[in-house]
Design a protein around this motif. Structure first.
Motif, PDB file in Angstrom:
ATOM      1  N   VAL A 356      41.653  26.606  42.448  1.00  0.00           N
ATOM      2  CA  VAL A 356      43.065  26.840  42.126  1.00  0.00           C
ATOM      3  C   VAL A 356      43.350  26.452  40.682  1.00  0.00           C
ATOM      4  O   VAL A 356      44.047  27.160  39.955  1.00  0.00           O
ATOM      5  N   ALA A 357      42.794  25.321  40.250  1.00  0.00           N
ATOM      6  CA  ALA A 357      43.021  24.885  38.876  1.00  0.00           C
ATOM      7  C   ALA A 357      42.473  25.897  37.878  1.00  0.00           C
ATOM      8  O   ALA A 357      43.074  26.169  36.847  1.00  0.00           O
ATOM      9  N   ARG A 358      41.319  26.463  38.200  1.00  0.00           N
ATOM     10  CA  ARG A 358      40.739  27.451  37.292  1.00  0.00           C
ATOM     11  C   ARG A 358      41.537  28.739  37.253  1.00  0.00           C
ATOM     12  O   ARG A 358      41.454  29.512  36.310  1.00  0.00           O
ATOM     13  N   LEU A 359      42.301  29.025  38.324  1.00  0.00           N
ATOM     14  CA  LEU A 359      43.085  30.258  38.382  1.00  0.00           C
ATOM     15  C   LEU A 359      44.534  30.053  37.967  1.00  0.00           C
ATOM     16  O   LEU A 359      45.289  31.013  37.890  1.00  0.00           O
ATOM     17  N   ALA A 360      44.914  28.814  37.697  1.00  0.00           N
ATOM     18  CA  ALA A 360      46.333  28.485  37.552  1.00  0.00           C
ATOM     19  C   ALA A 360      47.026  29.307  36.484  1.00  0.00           C
ATOM     20  O   ALA A 360      48.191  29.669  36.617  1.00  0.00           O
ATOM     21  N   TRP A 361      46.320  29.619  35.399  1.00  0.00           N
ATOM     22  CA  TRP A 361      46.986  30.313  34.305  1.00  0.00           C
ATOM     23  C   TRP A 361      46.715  31.812  34.325  1.00  0.00           C
ATOM     24  O   TRP A 361      47.081  32.530  33.394  1.00  0.00           O
ATOM     25  N   LEU A 362      46.104  32.313  35.380  1.00  0.00           N
ATOM     26  CA  LEU A 362      45.722  33.727  35.455  1.00  0.00           C
ATOM     27  C   LEU A 362      46.347  34.344  36.699  1.00  0.00           C
ATOM     28  O   LEU A 362      45.710  34.471  37.734  1.00  0.00           O
ATOM     29  N   ASP A 363      47.628  34.730  36.621  1.00  0.00           N
ATOM     30  CA  ASP A 363      48.322  35.236  37.798  1.00  0.00           C
ATOM     31  C   ASP A 363      47.636  36.451  38.390  1.00  0.00           C
ATOM     32  O   ASP A 363      47.499  36.570  39.609  1.00  0.00           O
ATOM     33  N   GLU A 364      47.194  37.378  37.535  1.00  0.00           N
ATOM     34  CA  GLU A 364      46.569  38.594  38.057  1.00  0.00           C
ATOM     35  C   GLU A 364      45.279  38.263  38.784  1.00  0.00           C
ATOM     36  O   GLU A 364      45.009  38.763  39.878  1.00  0.00           O
ATOM     37  N   GLU A 365      44.446  37.376  38.169  1.00  0.00           N
ATOM     38  CA  GLU A 365      43.195  37.011  38.815  1.00  0.00           C
ATOM     39  C   GLU A 365      43.458  36.241  40.109  1.00  0.00           C
ATOM     40  O   GLU A 365      42.721  36.365  41.078  1.00  0.00           O
ATOM     41  N   LYS A 366      44.548  35.437  40.122  1.00  0.00           N
ATOM     42  CA  LYS A 366      44.891  34.713  41.341  1.00  0.00           C
ATOM     43  C   LYS A 366      45.229  35.696  42.458  1.00  0.00           C
ATOM     44  O   LYS A 366      44.757  35.574  43.591  1.00  0.00           O
ATOM     45  N   ASN A 367      46.045  36.686  42.156  1.00  0.00           N
ATOM     46  CA  ASN A 367      46.397  37.698  43.155  1.00  0.00           C
ATOM     47  C   ASN A 367      45.169  38.471  43.614  1.00  0.00           C
ATOM     48  O   ASN A 367      45.038  38.822  44.785  1.00  0.00           O
ATOM     49  N   THR A 368      44.262  38.735  42.677  1.00  0.00           N
ATOM     50  CA  THR A 368      43.028  39.431  43.033  1.00  0.00           C
ATOM     51  C   THR A 368      42.199  38.603  44.002  1.00  0.00           C
ATOM     52  O   THR A 368      41.720  39.096  45.031  1.00  0.00           O
ATOM     53  N   THR A 369      42.027  37.323  43.683  1.00  0.00           N
ATOM     54  CA  THR A 369      41.257  36.427  44.558  1.00  0.00           C
ATOM     55  C   THR A 369      41.837  36.393  45.964  1.00  0.00           C
ATOM     56  O   THR A 369      41.115  36.476  46.962  1.00  0.00           O
ATOM     57  N   VAL A 370      43.168  36.285  46.041  1.00  0.00           N
ATOM     58  CA  VAL A 370      43.825  36.178  47.347  1.00  0.00           C
ATOM     59  C   VAL A 370      43.739  37.504  48.106  1.00  0.00           C
ATOM     60  O   VAL A 370      43.458  37.527  49.315  1.00  0.00           O
ATOM     61  N   ALA A 371      43.966  38.623  47.427  1.00  0.00           N
ATOM     62  CA  ALA A 371      43.901  39.921  48.100  1.00  0.00           C
ATOM     63  C   ALA A 371      42.497  40.200  48.628  1.00  0.00           C
ATOM     64  O   ALA A 371      42.321  40.777  49.708  1.00  0.00           O
TER      65      ALA A 371
END
Length: 545
Positions: A356-371
């Motif tokens: 989560v910390a590594r994705l915190a500043w990357l909203d698009e990548e966060k959404n990609t990971t979750v999807a």
């Protein structure tokens, strides 16, 4: 394949030609040529197969069920299977074509019913799913009588062809009801196969062009220059202290050029022509087996990847650890979802928090990971045991995975409405019911948690919970495979925990190679669905007595 297999596939395809005609599909002509080859000489030109396979590649894995290209790609894939050229996994080719055909018509019927429920009064259309089931029974009678009446199948084909205009008229009403417009695999402006469009997502402009797809192999057969390619192979039987995944660069001569081996603890080891052995990892001295042989190896999971992904892993390999990390937490151990955490759970949670910390500043990548989590864990809704009692849950999971694909395409599906539908499905589910229903309920809960993350991307606690729950599902289904499947079964030693951990690491780079990420997640989903399907009986789902 047997003659009966080929004929069965051809008859299913004949009934789908009117749908392609209404869609003004560019694959209608090659599908028709496959039908003629299956029922006639048996010869199908390489160019026909290349065109069908390239169309499927152009559409790619990210398709909504209500998009015309989903239906076109499905029919093109069935034509490849009927021609003996498509990828047939765990079922026989004839069953695969007939099942896919029934699935296409069922999907179309569901779309029509949903549209008629939501919209104003509209013309009544046929129940296409029931028509297909009846037609397949009639096909079977013609196929059975073929030995004593060699022309039975040809007469059946002629009968289906003569019914084509009436079906075309019926499907035209459907197209109007759903608001479909002719388009190509790259979008409304696509002129496939002429490719006059300058669409940036055109398959012929993509950096990653797989070299082991049917089309590429046939083009090499016709004289095209071979190119290096990149293989991901996962040893499903690897011991905990042995490398389980290999990324390999393979030269035009078929020999390994470079290779990166990954261990369960995240260690990476690189070998190449100059350093052919390091420890127990060495560059192969024999030609790499053909793609067909690799796929047939039940102890391996294989997929092709891009040069960019390989180079990123190769660079990581020189640091000694994946993701440039000095160490990696041990695999997650499952606890009942919702139970209190012990010390080990806290340690496991730290790994999720780290990601989560590594994705915190990357909203698009966060959404990609979750999807991608939804793709991996909620794509088993095609299990036939859903049919009798769990239709609402099946539809909710199907819509959830469809929404995940939309998110991965950068679209904005109505997640709030879908979240409400999941709540309704959960309310109708009984976690204390039959074992299969308990399985469904846990995945509905997981899907709601993932949607909550997508709806509120700034809630890091929710993301930690989702990653933890995914780890629990992975370990629980590792245990399910070991305990429920017979010893020696190809899936009895599947390692979902390792695959999940590897997928997260592979998808954590920036920018994310979404095509490779989706392919990786869909391979995971296939194994996951197979384990669930094999582990539950009809009695576990409350079916029969």
């Amino acid at each position: 394949m047997t003659e009966q297999t080929v004929a069965s596939g051809a008859l299913c395809l004949i009934r789908l030609l009117p749908l392609l005609k209404v869609l003004e599909s560019s694959v209608r002509q090659p599908v028709d040529e496959v039908i003629r080859g299956c029922l006639g000489s048996g010869e199908i030109a390489d160019g026909v197969l290349i065109g069908l396979d390239e169309f499927c590649e152009a559409v790619g894995p990210l398709q909504d069920f209500d998009h015309p290209a989903f239906f076109e790609q499905s029919v093109a894939g069935m034509a490849l299977i009927a021609a003996g050229a498509g990828e047939v996994e765990w079922s026989s080719a004839d069953a695969r074509v007939s099942e896919q055909a029934a699935g296409v018509w069922s999907t179309l019927t569901r779309l029509v019913n949903e549209q008629q429920t939501r919209g104003p009064a509209s013309p009544t259309v046929a129940d296409f799913a029931e028509l297909e089931r009846t037609a397949q029974r009639e096909d079977e009678r013609a196929l059975v009588s073929r030995e004593r009446d060699p022309m039975a199948v040809i007469r059946r084909a002629d009968q289906l062809a003569s019914a084509g205009p009436a079906m075309t008229a019926e499907l035209s009403k459907v197209s109007a009801l759903l608001g479909w417009r002719p388009s190509g695999p790259c979008g409304p402006q696509c002129t496939w196969p002429a490719c006059e469009s300058s669409a940036s997502n055109c398959v012929r402009r993509r950096a990653f062009r797989p070299q082991q797809r049917l089309a590429a192999r046939l083009r090499r057969k016709q004289g095209a220059e071979p190119r290096p390619w990149y293989l991901i192979s996962i040893n499903l039987l690897a011991a905990d202290d042995k490398p389980f995944e290999f990324l390999t660069e393979i030269g035009t001569d078929g020999y390994e050029l470079r290779k990166v081996a990954q261990y369960m603890d995240g260690r990476l080891v690189c070998v190449d022509r100059d350093h052919q052995r390091r420890g127990e990892v060495e560059l192969g001295s024999e030609r790499v087996p053909s793609w067909t042989e690799l796929e047939a190896d039940e102890d391996l999971h294989v997929e092709e990847t891009s040069a960019e992904f390989f180079e990123r892993r190769w660079k990581e390999g020189h640091t000694g650890f994946i993701g440039h990390r000095s160490r990696r937490s041990r695999p997650i151990r499952v606890r009942p979802h919702g139970a209190a955490r012990n010390e080990k759970d806290v340690q496991d949670m730290s790994e999720a928090q780290d990601q989560v910390a590594r994705l915190a500043w990357l909203d698009e990548e966060k959404n990609t990971t979750v999807a991608l989590l939804l793709v991996r864990y909620c794509s088993w809704h095609m299990d036939p045991k859903f049919g009798q009692w769990f239709g609402q849950a099946r539809d909710a999971l199907a819509q959830t995975t469809s929404a995940a694909h939309s998110v991965l395409r950068g679209e904005t599906p109505d997640l709030a409405s879908l979240r409400a539908e999941l709540d309704e499905a959960l309310e109708a589910s009984d976690p204390d019911g039959p074992p299969f229903e308990a399985e469904i309920t846990d995945h509905l809960v997981f899907a709601t948690e993932v949607l909550d993350c997508l709806l509120a991307p700034d809630e890091t606690d929710a993301l930690v919970q989702v990653l933890e729950h995914a780890d629990e599902l992975a370990e629980a289904h590792d245990e399910m495979a070991r305990e429920e499947l017979p010893a020696g079964h190809e899936l009895a030693t599947v390692n979902f925990q390792g695959l999940e951990s590897d997928a997260r690491e592979a998808d954590s780079g920036t920018p994310v190679d979404k095509r490779a990420a989706v392919q990786r997640s869909e391979k995971f989903a296939d194994l996951y669905a197979r384990v669930i399907g094999l582990s539950y009986s009809d009695e576990d789902a409350g079916v029969g007595g």
